[in-house]
Design a protein around this motif. Structure first.
Motif, mmCIF file in Angstrom:
data_model
loop_
_atom_site.group_PDB
_atom_site.id
_atom_site.type_symbol
_atom_site.label_atom_id
_atom_site.label_comp_id
_atom_site.label_asym_id
_atom_site.label_seq_id
_atom_site.Cartn_x
_atom_site.Cartn_y
_atom_site.Cartn_z
ATOM 1 N N GLU A 34 2.536 1.953 -2.467
ATOM 2 C CA GLU A 34 1.097 1.768 -2.283
ATOM 3 C C GLU A 34 0.391 3.115 -2.115
ATOM 4 N N ALA A 35 0.992 4.013 -1.339
ATOM 5 C CA ALA A 35 0.394 5.333 -1.136
ATOM 6 C C ALA A 35 0.345 6.116 -2.441
ATOM 7 N N GLU A 36 1.400 6.025 -3.243
ATOM 8 C CA GLU A 36 1.424 6.722 -4.528
ATOM 9 C C GLU A 36 0.364 6.171 -5.475
ATOM 10 N N ALA A 37 0.176 4.856 -5.480
ATOM 11 C CA ALA A 37 -0.834 4.253 -6.354
ATOM 12 C C ALA A 37 -2.236 4.722 -5.951
ATOM 13 N N ARG A 38 -2.500 4.810 -4.660
ATOM 14 C CA ARG A 38 -3.800 5.311 -4.202
ATOM 15 C C ARG A 38 -3.968 6.786 -4.588
ATOM 16 N N ALA A 39 -2.906 7.558 -4.476
ATOM 17 C CA ALA A 39 -2.969 8.974 -4.851
ATOM 18 C C ALA A 39 -3.213 9.126 -6.346
ATOM 19 N N ILE A 40 -2.609 8.278 -7.146
ATOM 20 C CA ILE A 40 -2.826 8.310 -8.593
ATOM 21 C C ILE A 40 -4.297 8.054 -8.901
ATOM 22 N N GLY A 41 -4.871 7.055 -8.256
ATOM 23 C CA GLY A 41 -6.284 6.753 -8.465
ATOM 24 C C GLY A 41 -7.184 7.909 -8.069
ATOM 25 N N GLY A 42 -6.895 8.523 -6.941
ATOM 26 C CA GLY A 42 -7.691 9.669 -6.497
ATOM 27 C C GLY A 42 -7.568 10.849 -7.452
ATOM 28 N N ALA A 43 -6.357 11.081 -7.933
ATOM 29 C CA ALA A 43 -6.144 12.184 -8.868
ATOM 30 C C ALA A 43 -6.856 11.923 -10.193
ATOM 31 N N HIS A 72 -10.522 12.706 -9.679
ATOM 32 C CA HIS A 72 -10.750 14.139 -9.580
ATOM 33 C C HIS A 72 -10.613 14.809 -10.944
ATOM 34 N N ALA A 73 -9.778 14.245 -11.810
ATOM 35 C CA ALA A 73 -9.587 14.795 -13.153
ATOM 36 C C ALA A 73 -10.624 14.257 -14.142
ATOM 37 N N LEU A 74 -11.636 13.570 -13.642
ATOM 38 C CA LEU A 74 -12.722 13.020 -14.450
ATOM 39 C C LEU A 74 -12.230 12.001 -15.476
ATOM 40 N N ARG A 75 -11.206 11.255 -15.103
ATOM 41 C CA ARG A 75 -10.698 10.199 -15.978
ATOM 42 C C ARG A 75 -11.329 8.876 -15.584
ATOM 43 N N GLY A 76 -11.513 8.030 -16.557
ATOM 44 C CA GLY A 76 -12.001 6.692 -16.284
ATOM 45 C C GLY A 76 -10.872 5.810 -15.780
ATOM 46 N N LEU A 77 -11.224 4.704 -15.194
ATOM 47 C CA LEU A 77 -10.206 3.797 -14.672
ATOM 48 C C LEU A 77 -9.296 3.269 -15.769
ATOM 49 N N GLU A 78 -9.864 2.934 -16.909
ATOM 50 C CA GLU A 78 -9.060 2.378 -17.991
ATOM 51 C C GLU A 78 -8.001 3.381 -18.449
ATOM 52 N N ASP A 79 -8.390 4.658 -18.541
ATOM 53 C CA ASP A 79 -7.421 5.692 -18.913
ATOM 54 C C ASP A 79 -6.339 5.823 -17.854
ATOM 55 N N CYS A 80 -6.753 5.727 -16.622
ATOM 56 C CA CYS A 80 -5.804 5.838 -15.509
ATOM 57 C C CYS A 80 -4.801 4.684 -15.539
ATOM 58 N N PHE A 81 -5.312 3.491 -15.800
ATOM 59 C CA PHE A 81 -4.422 2.339 -15.892
ATOM 60 C C PHE A 81 -3.454 2.480 -17.061
ATOM 61 N N THR A 82 -3.938 3.003 -18.178
ATOM 62 C CA THR A 82 -3.106 3.165 -19.362
ATOM 63 C C THR A 82 -2.015 4.200 -19.133
ATOM 64 N N LEU A 83 -2.366 5.295 -18.475
ATOM 65 C CA LEU A 83 -1.388 6.356 -18.228
ATOM 66 C C LEU A 83 -0.383 6.001 -17.140
ATOM 67 N N ASN A 84 -0.723 5.027 -16.292
ATOM 68 C CA ASN A 84 0.157 4.638 -15.175
ATOM 69 C C ASN A 84 0.333 3.122 -15.165
ATOM 70 N N PRO A 85 1.056 2.580 -16.124
ATOM 71 C CA PRO A 85 1.144 1.118 -16.234
ATOM 72 C C PRO A 85 1.910 0.447 -15.098
ATOM 73 N N LYS A 86 2.793 1.163 -14.426
ATOM 74 C CA LYS A 86 3.596 0.537 -13.374
ATOM 75 C C LYS A 86 2.904 0.529 -12.018
ATOM 76 N N ALA A 87 1.856 1.313 -11.875
ATOM 77 C CA ALA A 87 1.143 1.391 -10.588
ATOM 78 C C ALA A 87 0.263 0.151 -10.424
ATOM 79 N N PRO A 88 0.228 -0.421 -9.217
ATOM 80 C CA PRO A 88 -0.633 -1.588 -8.977
ATOM 81 C C PRO A 88 -2.104 -1.233 -9.190
ATOM 82 N N LYS A 89 -2.763 -1.987 -10.059
ATOM 83 C CA LYS A 89 -4.129 -1.658 -10.463
ATOM 84 C C LYS A 89 -5.116 -1.712 -9.302
ATOM 85 N N ALA A 90 -4.949 -2.650 -8.416
ATOM 86 C CA ALA A 90 -5.886 -2.760 -7.293
ATOM 87 C C ALA A 90 -5.816 -1.525 -6.406
ATOM 88 N N LEU A 91 -4.623 -1.002 -6.195
ATOM 89 C CA LEU A 91 -4.471 0.174 -5.338
ATOM 90 C C LEU A 91 -4.927 1.440 -6.053
#
Length: 135
Positions: A48-57, A60-79
């Motif tokens: 859970e902590a890693e998924a939140r860190a992925i979202g924050g990163a 900060h990298a100016l990525r949209g959520l959809e790109d973030c979800f695509t690049l990290n398919p195993k991370a829980p989307k809600a977190l």
């Protein structure tokens, strides 16, 4: 008819109070203990902590959520979203600019197209025939 002595009733009452006091003291002492197996699984907390860190990163990298979800398919989307949202709020409050990501897309080695592979194989076969005909 039996006569009860007044002194018989008092020890029973004192015993029950003593038992109740011991039970209370035991429960209070166990309330502060961390009993293994009763708390959350540390692996789940780490994930859970890693998924939140992925979202924050990602934010900060100016990525949209959809790109973030695509690049990290195993991370829980809600977190991931929660981390992205927290970082967005933090950046807005502190007037921080994001840092564009250097890595734009992950390039996976693409499999050769079947037609291109066939033409390359045919070229190699032609070269093999021409060297045999010379000698």
């Amino acid at each position: 008819m039996t006569l009860r002595r007044p002194s018989d009733a008092a020890p029973r009452g004192r015993r029950s109070l003593l038992h109740l006091a011991l039970l209370g003291a035991t429960l209070l002492s166990l309330a502060g203990c961390d009993i293994p197996g009763l708390g959350p699984d540390p692996r789940v907390l780490q994930r859970e902590a890693e998924a939140r860190a992925i979202g924050g990163a990602c934010r900060h990298a100016l990525r949209g959520l959809e790109d973030c979800f695509t690049l990290n398919p195993k991370a829980p989307k809600a977190l991931v979203f929660a981390g992205w949202k927290d970082m967005d709020q933090y950046m807005r409050e502190n007037k921080l600019e994001g840092t564009p990501s250097v890595l734009t897309e992950l390039q996976k080695p693409a499999a050769e197209a079947p037609a291109a592979r066939r033409s390359r194989d045919a070229d190699e076969a032609d070269e093999g025939r021409s060297t045999r005909n010379r000698g």
